[in-house]
Design an enzyme around this catalytic site. Sequence first.
Site, PDB file in Angstrom:
ATOM      1  N   HIS A 186       0.808  -1.219   0.000  1.00  0.00           N
ATOM      2  CA  HIS A 186       0.000   0.000   0.000  1.00  0.00           C
ATOM      3  C   HIS A 186       0.838   1.265   0.000  1.00  0.00           C
ATOM      4  O   HIS A 186       0.393   2.317  -0.425  1.00  0.00           O
ATOM      5  CB  HIS A 186      -1.049  -0.060   1.110  1.00  0.00           C
ATOM      6  N   GLU A 415     -10.676 -11.157  -6.377  1.00  0.00           N
ATOM      7  CA  GLU A 415      -9.339 -11.095  -5.779  1.00  0.00           C
ATOM      8  C   GLU A 415      -8.884 -12.489  -5.343  1.00  0.00           C
ATOM      9  O   GLU A 415      -7.757 -12.655  -4.902  1.00  0.00           O
ATOM     10  CB  GLU A 415      -9.346 -10.184  -4.557  1.00  0.00           C
ATOM     11  N   ASP A 439      -4.252  -8.583  -4.964  1.00  0.00           N
ATOM     12  CA  ASP A 439      -4.592  -9.730  -4.128  1.00  0.00           C
ATOM     13  C   ASP A 439      -4.725 -11.002  -4.956  1.00  0.00           C
ATOM     14  O   ASP A 439      -4.373 -12.087  -4.488  1.00  0.00           O
ATOM     15  CB  ASP A 439      -5.880  -9.458  -3.339  1.00  0.00           C
ATOM     16  N   CYS A 486      -8.688  -3.173 -11.362  1.00  0.00           N
ATOM     17  CA  CYS A 486      -8.354  -1.999 -10.557  1.00  0.00           C
ATOM     18  C   CYS A 486      -7.095  -2.231  -9.712  1.00  0.00           C
ATOM     19  O   CYS A 486      -6.763  -1.424  -8.869  1.00  0.00           O
ATOM     20  CB  CYS A 486      -9.517  -1.582  -9.676  1.00  0.00           C
TER      21      CYS A 486
HETATM   22  C1  PEP Z   1      -6.174  -5.427  -5.297  1.00  0.00           C
HETATM   23  O1  PEP Z   1      -6.068  -6.285  -4.435  1.00  0.00           O
HETATM   24  O2  PEP Z   1      -5.685  -5.523  -6.453  1.00  0.00           O
HETATM   25  C2  PEP Z   1      -6.891  -4.178  -5.007  1.00  0.00           C
HETATM   26  C3  PEP Z   1      -7.171  -3.323  -5.963  1.00  0.00           C
HETATM   27  O3  PEP Z   1      -7.216  -3.919  -3.706  1.00  0.00           O
HETATM   28  P1  PEP Z   1      -6.115  -3.461  -2.607  1.00  0.00           P
HETATM   29  O4  PEP Z   1      -4.829  -3.237  -3.331  1.00  0.00           O
HETATM   30  O5  PEP Z   1      -6.624  -2.252  -1.941  1.00  0.00           O
HETATM   31  O6  PEP Z   1      -6.081  -4.649  -1.714  1.00  0.00           O
HETATM   32 MG    MG Z   2      -7.271  -6.134  -2.648  1.00  0.00          MG
END
Ligand code: PEP
Ligand code: MG
Length: 561
Positions: A186, A415, A439, A486
């Site tokens: 993140h 995911e 994920d 995404c």
């Molecule tokens: C992902 O897992 O690709 C996603 C978009 O969600 P995050 O990165 O917030 O877990």
């Molecule tokens: Mg995710």
Amino acid sequence: MTNRTVLYGIGVSAGTASGPLAVVRPAVGVDDNEPAAIEGDSERVKATLQEVAESLKQRAEHANSATSKQVLEATATLATDRGLIRGIEKELKKGTGVTHAIHDAVEVYAGKLRKLGGYMAERVTDLYDIRDRATARVRGLPEPGVPDFAEPSILVAHDLAPAETATLDPERVLGIVTEGGGATSHTAILAAQLGIPAAVQVKDILGAIDDATPLAIDGGVGEVIVAPSDSDVNELEERSRRRAEALAGSSGEGATRDGYKVKLLANIGTAEDAEKASKFDLEGSGLFRTEFLFLDRDSAPTVDEQTETYTRVLRAFGKRRVVVRTLDAGADKPLSFANLGEEENPALGRRGLRLSMVREDLLNDQLQALANAHANVPEAELWVMAPMVATVEETQWFCDKARGYGLPKVGIMVETPAAAIRAGHVLSIADFASIGTNDLSQYTMAADRMQGELAELLSPWQPPVLNMIKATGMGGYATGKTVGVCGEAGGDPLMALVLVGLGITSLSMAPTKVNAVRAALRLHDMDTCRQMANYAVDAPTAKEARENVLKIADPVLRDLL
Ligand code: PEP
Ligand code: MG
């Protein structure tokens, strides 16, 4: 004087920069070998807390926003709070050593603040900040966290916490270099969000520098030059120039060269992000990570507070699409008000939708706030989706609930491999799917996304991950439902072509990445994208998948990477 050294890591946010560096240090913790308290320690601690307060006040003077100024001033006042000092004195009287006394007293005080709830409970984070600064000072070590630097600088850290990254000022932080972290951590996501060039997994960077070393970074390819020469700096500028040329004229709706539309959307985490992103040339937001609103909070947000924030986000995008993801708490994004206790394997535990099913109250509030925001901005194209879905039952549960609040378009994130290979089933219930490749890679390859050392396994170029994406695309095709991406993969111009070839019709990414992806799409037709997708899925390894695709890409694409 440090020698010129070139180090490589993983580029996670494109752009180049050069300048002085500032080292972000971790909290040091208690001194396990400290002697018992002696007379005079109480005065020493008081003086230290006074110093902490003074340094926070000085930072407040240079704060870049009214909010940070307020936070810093409030933290400075808390550092010399009489109750806190009395607590530490009480511990010292028991003979407890200085750093232990600070930690123990802070824990007692934090417990009291938590009990009071609301604003007071939210001060616990500030209290821990004071504890860590004071502990470092009494141990004669540099204060932890982002240091106060005079000139705009490149930050170097072992790793940065998401909360730390979120508060960085892109005007003053020229770049970010970390030894740890991964492309889908993140921290990397937030750096791209802020448009700060960043490289992670730059091994040994901390050992290769001292405080006076200048640095240069290319966040696109993950190159970091310690003590760069003039010609290094010129070469980086030349790369920037070629990139700008390749990007020139990238505007308007996303589409392949032969006109297949691909919606280009922004990933956002706050209302400020939404306001900034809405000014970019893009078609809305494909992922609003609502948990980013609450990373440093100790209490659950109220329906009214959430309504206000979501209204702001919808207003920012006007009639454009906004895909809101409901709370994705747990694992790498722990929220203290949504904590179900210690778990052996948090990434495989009660996170995302699983947590919402236990804390239905949190989801209900959120859905109510989204419905309220939609009533405030009826022209908005609001889509809502759940994170971490694995089964048909979960899909049905979420869709029924969200539709019960009158939300018009309800979908799920893909995911987990479970959702990907059964995409046709979940999409017969949900209105749309959005693939979270971060994920999906972690769960397909059984490799923790937080574990920087596993970066190769976590690459979305891994053919098994591409198989999962293909299966999801086919589920979308069979049910006539939209499938977007995404995760971070959508922001890689080369991978974007593969995704489109696999049937993906929208790509959501950090807004700063949209231009390069749009330019890449314009250079290729759909047949080429499909051929690229076949080459990638059929390749035996991730490396060959990428190489094979690059071979048939337009040569200009290289300047976009
Ligand atoms: C992902 O897992 O690709 C996603 C978009 O969600 P995050 O990165 O917030 O877990
Ligand atoms: Mg995710």
